[in-house]
Write a protein that holds these residues in place. Structure first.
Motif, mmCIF file in Angstrom:
data_model
loop_
_atom_site.group_PDB
_atom_site.id
_atom_site.type_symbol
_atom_site.label_atom_id
_atom_site.label_comp_id
_atom_site.label_asym_id
_atom_site.label_seq_id
_atom_site.Cartn_x
_atom_site.Cartn_y
_atom_site.Cartn_z
ATOM 1 N N THR A 222 0.790 -3.765 2.841
ATOM 2 C CA THR A 222 0.633 -2.412 3.135
ATOM 3 C C THR A 222 -0.260 -1.556 2.348
ATOM 4 O OG1 THR A 222 3.048 -2.561 4.111
ATOM 5 C CG2 THR A 222 2.110 -0.186 3.457
ATOM 6 N N ALA A 223 -0.262 -2.010 1.054
ATOM 7 C CA ALA A 223 -1.183 -1.285 -0.001
ATOM 8 C C ALA A 223 -2.530 -1.497 0.569
ATOM 9 C CB ALA A 223 -0.875 -1.663 -1.532
ATOM 10 N N GLU A 224 -2.732 -2.834 0.737
ATOM 11 C CA GLU A 224 -3.983 -3.084 1.376
ATOM 12 C C GLU A 224 -4.707 -2.464 2.482
ATOM 13 O OE1 GLU A 224 -5.762 -7.412 0.055
ATOM 14 O OE2 GLU A 224 -3.928 -7.622 1.480
ATOM 15 N N SER A 225 -3.654 -2.330 3.627
ATOM 16 C CA SER A 225 -3.908 -1.510 4.671
ATOM 17 C C SER A 225 -4.303 -0.033 4.524
ATOM 18 C CB SER A 225 -2.714 -1.747 5.667
ATOM 19 O OG SER A 225 -1.572 -0.717 5.384
ATOM 20 N N GLN A 226 -3.515 0.501 3.461
ATOM 21 C CA GLN A 226 -3.906 1.910 3.008
ATOM 22 C C GLN A 226 -5.323 2.071 2.262
ATOM 23 O OE1 GLN A 226 -0.884 2.698 0.317
ATOM 24 N NE2 GLN A 226 0.799 2.990 2.192
#
Length: 420
Positions: A123-127
């Protein structure tokens, strides 16, 4: 060990470098990225990877929401959790986390950390956060702005520079090791032996021993209050099962870990009945001497998050909560410093963080010396007092409006005397 004092050969520069992509690292990275800071996360392992600390506390949910990860976590299908249950010598009691003193979420999840940690990192990467997996920090130079020497998958070293450094490496404790920050914990050395099982619990037995899949079950050894067991129901008819004790209490040191664990389970009658049909589905693991502390939590160049700073004990599942709380608190301080404010990291990060950690410490110490067990299994508890204690067990150990947080040791001793 420090990197060479040179800016030559620096591959890239960032606002913040974070060591470790576990819960504290991914949360901190997300929060900093939201504030427009350029962040890199260096993670030694590839995800998913196994980790313990599977029973979250409701206070985690506020930080997960702050990092804009709540929707992803809610949709992941993890086991719902609404409280904690305790069993000792046939006595059973539980705490409903929705019936607590502090405001905030009263429910959370019990998670397989491999998938949970990967979800947060993904999720952090997708952000937009940059995470480099399979790379490890070899050395640190703090003589000016932090310079990290990093080894990639091919075994080649390169350097990056950052204006600030966060250590979210958990039990890896990268900065304490490289900067010689380690100091002994105030807690005795204990050992945990643990695994995952297909529980195959007979519903009739489950009813008789009051087992609730929506709560972690903490069972006390019938003859030695220093020994306790966790049983954490997971979402796929599995459970995380573990026993914690001082090493000399775990029986035959020459036996394999599965034998040690299951022999210990046989000594607790209710747990033994509950798990009569259980099947071990993961190789048993050992974690020993896990309590840790440091001489310094933060400076104007680095801060330690979660287990990289201090780990107490798994008994109240506080580890992930402390990790996430530290990530939230540190991220706010880092943003202020990067925006030009001069911070006193001791008074604005370390001491506020430790107020909650020390509250948990009060209850961990009281668990092992028996005082908190007396309170838990007292047959006629005062409901308002139970709500205040429930808040701490739900992770709200920083809520200073709660008298059992602001004056934890004295209040706890007062209740012990009343129970007696």
């Amino acid at each position: 060990m420090q990197a060479p004092n040179s800016t030559s050969g620096i591959q890239a520069s960032y606002d913040v470098a974070i060591i470790g992509a576990g819960p504290s690292g991914s949360i901190a990275a997300s929060l900093l990225h939201q504030q427009g800071k350029r962040v890199i996360v260096i993670e030694k392992q590839d995800f998913p990877r196994f980790s313990i600390g599977e029973s979250l506390l409701p206070a985690c949910m506020r930080v997960i929401e702050e990092a804009n990860m709540l929707e992803a976590v809610n949709k992941a299908g993890f086991q719902f959790k609404n409280g904690a249950a305790f069993s000792s010598k046939g006595k059973y009691t539980n705490f409903d986390f929705t019936d607590k003193f502090s405001s905030g979420p009263g429910t959370t999840f019990q998670v397989e950390r491999a998938s949970f940690d990967k979800l947060l990192a993904d999720t952090a990467e997708s952000q937009g956060v940059e995470i480099r997996f399979g790379e490890s920090v070899q050395a640190i130079d703090l003589s000016q702005e932090p310079i990290l020497t990093i080894r990639n998958r091919e075994g080649e070293d390169y350097c990056i520079q950052a204006k600030y450094l966060l250590d979210a490496s958990g039990f890896g404790r990268v900065l304490p090791r490289l900067l010689d920050l380690e100091k002994p914990s105030c807690l005795p050395s204990r050992t945990a032996v643990f695994t995952h099982i297909e529980d195959n619990i007979d519903p009739r037995v489950q009813e008789n021993v009051h087992f609730d899949r929506q709560k972690i079950l903490i069972s006390v050894h019938p003859e030695n209050k220093d020994i306790w067991y966790w049983l954490i129901p997971l979402s796929d008819s599995r459970c995380s099962l573990g026993v914690v004790a001082e090493p000399h209490l775990l029986g035959d040191a020459e036996a394999d870990l599965q034998t040690v664990l299951m022999d210990m389970v046989k000594q607790e009658p209710n747990l033994h009945r509950l798990l009569a049909n259980a099947k071990v589905v993961r190789e048993c693991s050992l974690l020993k001497g896990y309590s840790a502390n440091v001489t310094t939590l933060a400076t104007d160049k680095f801060a330690l998050l979660g287990n990289a700073g201090e780990f107490l004990d798994p008994v109240f599942s506080s580890g992930v909560t402390i990790a996430m709380q530290s990530a939230s608190m540190a991220a706010k301080c880092v943003v202020r410093q990067l925006n030009g404010e001069k911070l006193d990291w001791d008074s604005e990060y370390a001491k506020p963080l430790m107020r909650g950690v020390d509250t948990f410490r009060t209850y961990v110490e009281a668990w092992y010396d028996g005082r908190f067990q007396e309170i838990i299994f007292f047959e006629a508890p005062d409901n308002k007092i139970k709500q205040m204690i429930c808040s701490i067990l739900a992770g709200y150990a920083w809520d200073e409006t709660n008298p059992f947080v602001s004056d934890s040791e004295r209040r706890l001793n007062m209740i012990v005397e009343l129970c007696r």
